[in-house]
Scaffold this motif. Structure first.
Motif, PDB file in Angstrom:
ATOM      1  N   ASP A  74      18.203  68.127 119.119  1.00 27.96           N
ATOM      2  CA  ASP A  74      18.520  66.728 118.833  1.00 27.96           C
ATOM      3  C   ASP A  74      17.374  65.970 118.180  1.00 27.96           C
ATOM      4  O   ASP A  74      17.531  64.815 117.796  1.00 27.96           O
ATOM      5  N   ARG A  75      16.215  66.612 118.039  1.00 33.48           N
ATOM      6  CA  ARG A  75      15.081  65.974 117.372  1.00 33.48           C
ATOM      7  C   ARG A  75      14.945  66.402 115.908  1.00 33.48           C
ATOM      8  O   ARG A  75      14.147  65.834 115.174  1.00 33.48           O
ATOM      9  N   ILE A  76      15.684  67.415 115.510  1.00 32.56           N
ATOM     10  CA  ILE A  76      15.575  67.951 114.148  1.00 32.56           C
ATOM     11  C   ILE A  76      16.391  67.086 113.197  1.00 32.56           C
ATOM     12  O   ILE A  76      17.603  66.913 113.366  1.00 32.56           O
ATOM     13  N   ALA A  77      15.738  66.520 112.195  1.00 29.37           N
ATOM     14  CA  ALA A  77      16.398  65.582 111.289  1.00 29.37           C
ATOM     15  C   ALA A  77      17.416  66.282 110.391  1.00 29.37           C
ATOM     16  O   ALA A  77      18.512  65.765 110.160  1.00 29.37           O
ATOM     17  N   ASP A  78      17.061  67.429 109.864  1.00 26.27           N
ATOM     18  CA  ASP A  78      17.922  68.162 108.924  1.00 26.27           C
ATOM     19  C   ASP A  78      17.894  69.634 109.321  1.00 26.27           C
ATOM     20  O   ASP A  78      16.935  70.343 109.001  1.00 26.27           O
ATOM     21  N   PRO A  79      18.919  70.125 110.020  1.00 31.00           N
ATOM     22  CA  PRO A  79      18.900  71.506 110.510  1.00 31.00           C
ATOM     23  C   PRO A  79      18.752  72.560 109.414  1.00 31.00           C
ATOM     24  O   PRO A  79      18.124  73.600 109.641  1.00 31.00           O
ATOM     25  N   ILE A  80      19.310  72.303 108.238  1.00 29.24           N
ATOM     26  CA  ILE A  80      19.196  73.282 107.152  1.00 29.24           C
ATOM     27  C   ILE A  80      17.772  73.310 106.613  1.00 29.24           C
ATOM     28  O   ILE A  80      17.181  74.384 106.425  1.00 29.24           O
ATOM     29  N   ARG A  81      17.209  72.151 106.369  1.00 29.93           N
ATOM     30  CA  ARG A  81      15.829  72.082 105.888  1.00 29.93           C
ATOM     31  C   ARG A  81      14.876  72.718 106.913  1.00 29.93           C
ATOM     32  O   ARG A  81      13.937  73.439 106.542  1.00 29.93           O
ATOM     33  N   PHE A  82      15.119  72.444 108.180  1.00 26.93           N
ATOM     34  CA  PHE A  82      14.290  73.031 109.234  1.00 26.93           C
ATOM     35  C   PHE A  82      14.371  74.548 109.187  1.00 26.93           C
ATOM     36  O   PHE A  82      13.347  75.247 109.290  1.00 26.93           O
ATOM     37  N   ALA A  83      15.563  75.095 109.038  1.00 27.37           N
ATOM     38  CA  ALA A  83      15.747  76.549 108.996  1.00 27.37           C
ATOM     39  C   ALA A  83      15.016  77.158 107.803  1.00 27.37           C
ATOM     40  O   ALA A  83      14.386  78.216 107.912  1.00 27.37           O
ATOM     41  N   VAL A  84      15.087  76.487 106.665  1.00 26.85           N
ATOM     42  CA  VAL A  84      14.392  76.968 105.466  1.00 26.85           C
ATOM     43  C   VAL A  84      12.882  76.945 105.672  1.00 26.85           C
ATOM     44  O   VAL A  84      12.174  77.916 105.366  1.00 26.85           O
ATOM     45  N   ASP A  85      12.372  75.842 106.197  1.00 32.22           N
ATOM     46  CA  ASP A  85      10.927  75.709 106.399  1.00 32.22           C
ATOM     47  C   ASP A  85      10.415  76.752 107.384  1.00 32.22           C
ATOM     48  O   ASP A  85       9.338  77.337 107.190  1.00 32.22           O
ATOM     49  N   LEU A  86      11.167  76.997 108.449  1.00 28.62           N
ATOM     50  CA  LEU A  86      10.746  77.988 109.431  1.00 28.62           C
ATOM     51  C   LEU A  86      10.774  79.385 108.831  1.00 28.62           C
ATOM     52  O   LEU A  86       9.855  80.192 109.055  1.00 28.62           O
ATOM     53  N   ALA A  87      11.800  79.685 108.050  1.00 31.10           N
ATOM     54  CA  ALA A  87      11.871  80.994 107.391  1.00 31.10           C
ATOM     55  C   ALA A  87      10.703  81.184 106.423  1.00 31.10           C
ATOM     56  O   ALA A  87      10.112  82.273 106.342  1.00 31.10           O
ATOM     57  N   GLU A  88      10.351  80.141 105.704  1.00 32.44           N
ATOM     58  CA  GLU A  88       9.233  80.235 104.761  1.00 32.44           C
ATOM     59  C   GLU A  88       7.918  80.468 105.496  1.00 32.44           C
ATOM     60  O   GLU A  88       7.053  81.222 105.023  1.00 32.44           O
ATOM     61  N   PHE A  89       7.763  79.838 106.644  1.00 36.45           N
ATOM     62  CA  PHE A  89       6.556  80.064 107.442  1.00 36.45           C
ATOM     63  C   PHE A  89       6.476  81.526 107.896  1.00 36.45           C
ATOM     64  O   PHE A  89       5.435  82.181 107.751  1.00 36.45           O
ATOM     65  N   LEU A  90       7.572  82.058 108.418  1.00 37.07           N
ATOM     66  CA  LEU A  90       7.568  83.439 108.903  1.00 37.07           C
ATOM     67  C   LEU A  90       7.421  84.430 107.742  1.00 37.07           C
ATOM     68  O   LEU A  90       6.764  85.465 107.892  1.00 37.07           O
ATOM     69  N   ALA A  91       7.999  84.095 106.590  1.00 40.82           N
ATOM     70  CA  ALA A  91       7.842  84.958 105.420  1.00 40.82           C
ATOM     71  C   ALA A  91       6.372  85.020 105.000  1.00 40.82           C
ATOM     72  O   ALA A  91       5.855  86.101 104.658  1.00 40.82           O
ATOM     73  N   ALA A  92       5.688  83.889 105.024  1.00 41.46           N
ATOM     74  CA  ALA A  92       4.264  83.869 104.675  1.00 41.46           C
ATOM     75  C   ALA A  92       3.449  84.680 105.682  1.00 41.46           C
ATOM     76  O   ALA A  92       2.525  85.414 105.304  1.00 41.46           O
ATOM     77  N   LEU A  93       3.781  84.568 106.951  1.00 38.84           N
ATOM     78  CA  LEU A  93       3.084  85.349 107.977  1.00 38.84           C
ATOM     79  C   LEU A  93       3.271  86.837 107.745  1.00 38.84           C
ATOM     80  O   LEU A  93       2.331  87.632 107.859  1.00 38.84           O
ATOM     81  N   ARG A  94       4.484  87.226 107.383  1.00 34.03           N
ATOM     82  CA  ARG A  94       4.785  88.642 107.161  1.00 34.03           C
ATOM     83  C   ARG A  94       4.062  89.202 105.936  1.00 34.03           C
ATOM     84  O   ARG A  94       3.882  90.418 105.832  1.00 34.03           O
ATOM     85  N   GLN A  95       3.686  88.344 105.019  1.00 32.57           N
ATOM     86  CA  GLN A  95       3.032  88.803 103.792  1.00 32.57           C
ATOM     87  C   GLN A  95       1.539  89.059 103.970  1.00 32.57           C
ATOM     88  O   GLN A  95       0.901  89.628 103.090  1.00 32.57           O
ATOM     89  N   ILE A  96       0.984  88.657 105.099  1.00 32.83           N
ATOM     90  CA  ILE A  96      -0.445  88.872 105.344  1.00 32.83           C
ATOM     91  C   ILE A  96      -0.697  90.334 105.653  1.00 32.83           C
ATOM     92  O   ILE A  96       0.078  90.982 106.369  1.00 32.83           O
TER      93      ILE A  96
END
Length: 298
Positions: free
Chosen positions: A99-121
């Motif tokens: 209930d605190r997430i403003a835009d669930p789709i944007r949040f999902a994209v941002d989280l995926a991008e963070f994990l993708a960057a972590l996986r690339q290390i």
């Protein structure tokens, strides 16, 4: 706590030390002045992560698109406290909640991008699964005892046959052996929001290199149905990895569901809702309809 800081880090001796609300289980967390925090492992097993975090977080942080917990100083046992401990820079934000997430789709994209960057290390020399991270990055079989114990308690409250089928599907899903970095505990309390947007990721105590499917559990525990699909597409998750990720979400949710069986609080309601989502997602991926009485929990 104040004596420990004052003795080992006299430059911060005058700063107030106050407990953080909901300061964690694996570690007890305290404010140290306005811009730092102290994390103190609550048991010897959790203390194993201290050296790992000091070794790896300074290397990981510059390569990630969001702020992450970064250690400033490492404390030693003393003043009656038996474990190593850490001082971190404080990261502003509030723990993620649906209930605190403003835009669930944007949040999902941002989280995926963070994990993708972590996986690339580069995973070379990174910490493999072990007691330091409760074997995250390894086989799901490590948690079969917990799952079976939860199912025993939940008999009559969930469709045990269907849940067992989902678990067996996760166990059978192959991993190609490509080791990647993972966080290990991508959960609501370790994701910080600012103005409803993903702002930071904290608590890398379970991080390591291995099978990163453990980081997919958040798809069922926090994301919306639409967000889950976007998250999967953004991370390019294959069917086998998705099944293993579902297995990680399943054992965690079942243990919570079993421990809150007689409760009517928010945690119990969330566990029921998440389990419903796991079952519905499995049935949809399987391509058929749920059996009567098998798609929802009481």
């Amino acid at each position: 706590m104040s004596r420990l800081v004052a003795k080992q880090f006299p430059q911060w001796a005058e700063l107030p030390v106050t407990p953080v609300a909901n300061g964690g289980w694996d570690n007890r967390t305290f404010h140290l002045g306005p811009r730092m925090s102290v994390r103190m492992p609550s048991a010897a097993e959790y203390a194993l992560a201290v050296d790992k975090e000091h070794r790896w977080l300074p290397a990981l942080a510059p390569r990630l698109p969001l702020p992450v917990s970064t250690p400033i100083a490492k404390g030693e046992p003393g003043e009656g406290y038996p474990f190593p401990w850490s001082i971190y820079a404080w990261l502003d934000g509030e723990p993620a909640r649906a209930d605190r997430i403003a835009d669930p789709i944007r949040f999902a994209v941002d989280l995926a991008e963070f994990l993708a960057a972590l996986r690339q290390i580069d995973p070379a020399d990174g910490p493999r699964p072990g007691l330091h991270n409760w074997y995250r990055g390894g086989t799901l079989k490590t948690y079969e005892g917990l799952l079976r114990g939860a199912l025993t308690k939940l008999a009559g409250h969930v469709d045990v046959d269907l849940v067992t089928e989902i678990w067996q599907d996760a166990l059978a899903a192959p991993w190609d052996g490509t080791e990647l970095w993972f966080h290990g505990d991508v959960a609501q309390g370790n994701i910080l929001l600012s103005a409803g947007q993903l702002a930071a990721v904290i608590d890398f105590g379970t991080c390591g290199v291995g099978d990163p499917a453990c980081d997919l559990a958040i798809a069922w525990t926090l994301l919306t149905v639409e967000g889950r699909q976007v998250f999967r597409e953004k991370l390019t998750v294959d069917e086998a990895s998705w099944s293993r990720g579902r297995g990680w979400a399943l054992w965690k949710t079942l243990t919570t569901r079993a421990s809150t069986l007689d409760d009517g609080d928010e945690e119990a309601d969330t566990a029921r809702r998440v389990l419903d989502g796991i079952i519905a997602d499995y049935v949809a991926c399987r391509g058929d309809q749920p059996r009567r009485g098998g798609s929802r929990t009481p």
